[in-house]
Design a protein around this motif. Structure first.
Motif, short mmCIF file in Angstrom:
data_model
loop_
_atom_site.label_atom_id
_atom_site.label_comp_id
_atom_site.label_asym_id
_atom_site.label_seq_id
_atom_site.Cartn_x
_atom_site.Cartn_y
_atom_site.Cartn_z
N GLU A 178 0.86 -0.94 0.01
CA GLU A 178 0.01 0.02 -0.11
C GLU A 178 0.76 1.23 -0.08
OE1 GLU A 178 -2.44 2.92 0.12
OE2 GLU A 178 -3.31 1.05 -0.03
N ARG A 179 0.63 2.21 -0.97
CA ARG A 179 1.38 3.39 -0.96
C ARG A 179 1.21 4.33 0.35
NH1 ARG A 179 3.29 6.31 -5.41
NH2 ARG A 179 2.42 4.95 -6.78
N ALA A 180 0.27 4.31 0.86
CA ALA A 180 0.00 5.20 1.76
C ALA A 180 0.76 4.75 3.23
CB ALA A 180 -1.54 5.29 2.42
N ARG B 234 -5.64 4.08 5.65
CA ARG B 234 -6.40 5.54 5.41
C ARG B 234 -7.70 5.44 6.30
NH1 ARG B 234 -4.60 4.66 -0.35
NH2 ARG B 234 -3.07 6.37 -0.87
N ARG C 56 -1.83 14.30 -5.85
CA ARG C 56 -1.08 14.34 -4.56
C ARG C 56 -1.06 15.95 -4.26
NH1 ARG C 56 0.68 10.27 -7.23
NH2 ARG C 56 0.24 8.01 -6.26
N TYR D 295 -9.95 14.29 1.05
CA TYR D 295 -10.13 13.34 -0.14
C TYR D 295 -10.56 14.20 -1.37
CZ TYR D 295 -11.72 10.04 -3.51
OH TYR D 295 -12.09 9.28 -4.62
#
Length: 407
Positions: free
Chosen positions: A41-43, A47, A238, A272
């Motif tokens: 997961e990039r985060a 989240r 982003r 978001y």
């Protein structure tokens, strides 16, 4: 991605890109069927936040029940009732029934992600703060390089990384070939429930713009939501500062709670922002790589179908891999055969919604504000909810666990 597959051996290790909804759901079922899932997961962490997501019909609820998480989701449900459209002074113009928005069960996306994580963390390897950089397939598996971590090999890779899927871009090509922009952008964030909303929401509609608030987590907080009509914009997904500046440009002085929410937006912990779109693809797999959920068949948030569709897709994909004893070629073909018509039906519920939710003309906006006032009294008032339920239930789920046990 290089594809030199000449033969296949049963797959056991599966890398899943994406730790939101589809990815952890797939990991749950893969583990149940004897596979070893890893999620990247990039985060940097799970989240939180996000909008409310809906489940409706027996297919959605059956998957949740078989996963053993239905009770936890029931405990976290928003309990949101009717939604009220208001004028610039906050006076209620119309009340729309809850089943138009919430289905049988509505939870916050962040709560759903946490419950799925809790159900999988003991048997799934999670790698946060990283993402796939490249994929190279050979006869025995997929060589994966990462943005930060050391390279690894897996038998299979599944992209469950959303509408803007990095996995899809690496394997199938650029995003613009598959993502259809619906002419709307959306922003969601957590804010104080300063209106004292009690399991309800208010919405304010003007030409090309919709602002809403609804209470969340037992009325202890609220979600602020902005929608605005626009062609596709050249925005860095982003660049939060630019996104918030754009919303300020579009909504400052708009009326009702717009200015207050714009101020609260700057302090929100979970802002978001994204375009609203659908993903349309002729095929969802190539070699040892498959796509799942929004990466393959995003129906758009306006459909109210995305999370339910993702969970059903995860159940079917894992079940077909187990039924095929890890033969990915057979399993991926069966997965698509089982899911294709169902996914397309769910996508149809999102067609045309954007034009009505964010009407561009002053005449249509005024008409809708009047129409919503009489809608609860019209003979066809429940038609949209019935159509959504019909689409959500239009699949017969195989009991893969019982079939495998009976072998």
């Amino acid at each position: 991605m290089t594809n030199t597959t000449a033969h296949t051996t049963p797959a056991r290790t599966v890398l899943i890109s994406g730790a939101s909804v589809a990815g952890p759901a797939l990991a749950y079922w893969l583990h149940r069927h004897g596979f070893a899932p890893t999620i990247v997961e990039r985060a940097p962490a799970l989240r939180d936040g996000g909008y409310a997501v809906d489940f409706r019909g027996e297919a959605h609820l059956a998957v949740l029940r078989r996963m053993g998480i239905l009770d936890a989701l029931e405990a976290a449900r928003t309990g949101t009732g009717s939604m009220s459209y208001v004028n610039s002074a906050g006076r209620r113009l119309a009340d729309l029934p809850a089943d138009l928005f919430a289905g049988d069960l509505e939870v916050l996306r962040g709560d759903l992600a946490r419950i799925l994580y809790d159900a999988t963390k003991e048997h799934t390897e999670y790698v946060f703060g990283d993402s796939i950089a490249s994929l190279a397939e050979d006869a025995d598996g997929v060589h994966v390089t990462f943005e930060h971590g050391a390279p690894r090999r897996f038998d299979l890779v599944v992209g469950a990384d959303g509408m803007h899927s990095r996995t899809r871009s690496l394997v199938f090509g650029p995003e613009e070939r598959f993502v259809r922009h619906l002419g709307v952008y959306c922003a969601v964030f957590t804010t104080a429930n300063h209106l004292g909303l009690d399991h309800t929401g208010h919405a304010y509609l003007t030409p090309g713009r919709l602002v809403s608030m609804y209470s969340a987590r037992g009325n202890t907080e609220a979600k602020g939501v902005f929608y605005f009509g626009s062609p596709l914009l050249d925005l860095d997904r982003r660049d939060v500062a630019r996104q918030q500046a754009l919303l300020t440009e579009r909504f400052a002085g708009n009326g009702w709670q717009s200015d207050h929410l714009l101020e609260q937006m700057r302090h929100a912990p979970d802002f978001y922002f994204d375009s609203v779109g659908q993903v349309r693809m002729d095929g969802w797999s190539r070699g040892r790589v498959a796509l799942l959920g929004d990466a393959a068949y995003c129906p758009s948030p306006l459909s109210g179908m995305g999370s339910g569709l993702a969970l059903v897709g995860a159940y079917v994909l894992a079940g077909e891999l187990a039924a095929a004893r890890g033969d990915h070629r057979t399993a991926f073909a069966r997965y698509e055969r089982e899911m294709r018509a169902y996914a397309e039906g769910c996508q149809k519920t999102g067609d045309g919604v954007a034009r009505l939710m964010v009407p561009q003309s002053r005449l249509l906006a005024a008409f809708l504000n009047r129409y919503y006032k009489v809608m609860p009294y019209l003979p066809g008032k429940n038609l949209p909810a019935r159509m959504a339920r019909k689409a959500a239930e239009n699949i017969t789920l195989r009991d893969y666990t019982a079939e495998l046990t009976a072998r």
